[in-house]
Write an enzyme that holds these catalytic residues in place. Sequence first.
Site, PDB file in Angstrom:
ATOM      1  N   ASP A 275      -6.740   1.583  -8.251  1.00 22.82           N
ATOM      2  CA  ASP A 275      -5.369   1.745  -7.767  1.00 22.82           C
ATOM      3  C   ASP A 275      -4.432   0.690  -8.381  1.00 22.82           C
ATOM      4  OD1 ASP A 275      -7.066   0.064  -6.087  1.00 22.82           O
ATOM      5  OD2 ASP A 275      -5.416  -0.094  -4.665  1.00 22.82           O
TER       6      ASP A 275
ATOM      7  N   GLU B 250       0.852  -1.196   0.000  1.00 25.51           N
ATOM      8  CA  GLU B 250       0.000   0.000   0.000  1.00 25.51           C
ATOM      9  C   GLU B 250       0.884   1.240   0.000  1.00 25.51           C
ATOM     10  OE1 GLU B 250      -3.289   0.445  -0.041  1.00 25.51           O
ATOM     11  OE2 GLU B 250      -4.156  -1.511   0.478  1.00 25.51           O
TER      12      GLU B 250
ATOM     13  N   HIS C 127      -3.955  -3.366  -8.290  1.00 25.07           N
ATOM     14  CA  HIS C 127      -5.289  -3.760  -7.833  1.00 25.07           C
ATOM     15  C   HIS C 127      -6.290  -3.599  -8.968  1.00 25.07           C
ATOM     16  CE1 HIS C 127      -8.067  -3.668  -4.018  1.00 25.07           C
ATOM     17  NE2 HIS C 127      -8.176  -4.777  -4.702  1.00 25.07           N
TER      18      HIS C 127
END
Length: 201
Positions: free
Chosen positions: A185, A102, A175
Site C-alpha cells: 500500500d 489510511e 507503506h
Amino acid sequence: MYDVVNHILYKDDRRVDQRPSPNHGGVMKAVDFLIMHYTGALSAAGAINTLTSPAAKVSAHFVISPEGVVTQLLPCNVVGWHAGVSSWKGRAGCNNFTIGIELANAGLLQRTGAGGFATRLEHKAVDPANVILAAHKNGGGVEPWAAYPEAQIEAAIGVAMALNAAYKFKDILGHDDIAPHRKTDPGPAFPMGAFRSRVLG
C-alpha cells in the site's frame, strides 16, 4: 479548507470527527514524514473500528472514506502504530517520526471466475470501471487494484497540505516504501507522484 490547531485537524473551523484510538505510543519528538496507506477494505467504518480496538494493536492518525470524509484517531504529535517493522534511509521504527493516513480502499484485488474482480478481504464484487491494472513498483506482474475515488484523493490532498503547513514534511512516502518486503500500500492505483507534487510543491 483544512487546518491543524494543537495537533488536531479542523475543516472550515470545525474539528473533523474524532474517534480516539487507545493504540499509541508517546509524543513524537519530530514529525518528519507522511505515510500513505490503504486499509485493504472498502468500508471506512470497519477500518475505524479496527484501528480503535484495543485487541487490534494497530492505529493511524487519520482515516479517509471513499467519499472524502475524514476521521482523526490520534493527535498528530502522538506515535501511531501504522508502520510496523519499517525503515527509511537507515532510520528504523518509522512510527516514531511519521503521521499515517489510511485511505479506505481495497487495494490488491482478486480476479473472479467470471472475468470480474472482487475484494480480497470481504469478497465483494468490484465494478471493472473502478479497477486499475498495473504492476507494483516493487515487483510482480500486472494485477488488478482498486481505484481511488476523486473525492477521496482531493480530501487526502487537503489534509496533507494542512499537515505539511504545520509540520514541514521532509517527504511523503507509501507503506510500500518503508516496508517494501511486507507491504504493497498505497499501491500503483494511488497517484503518488502527482499527490506529492501538489502537497509539497
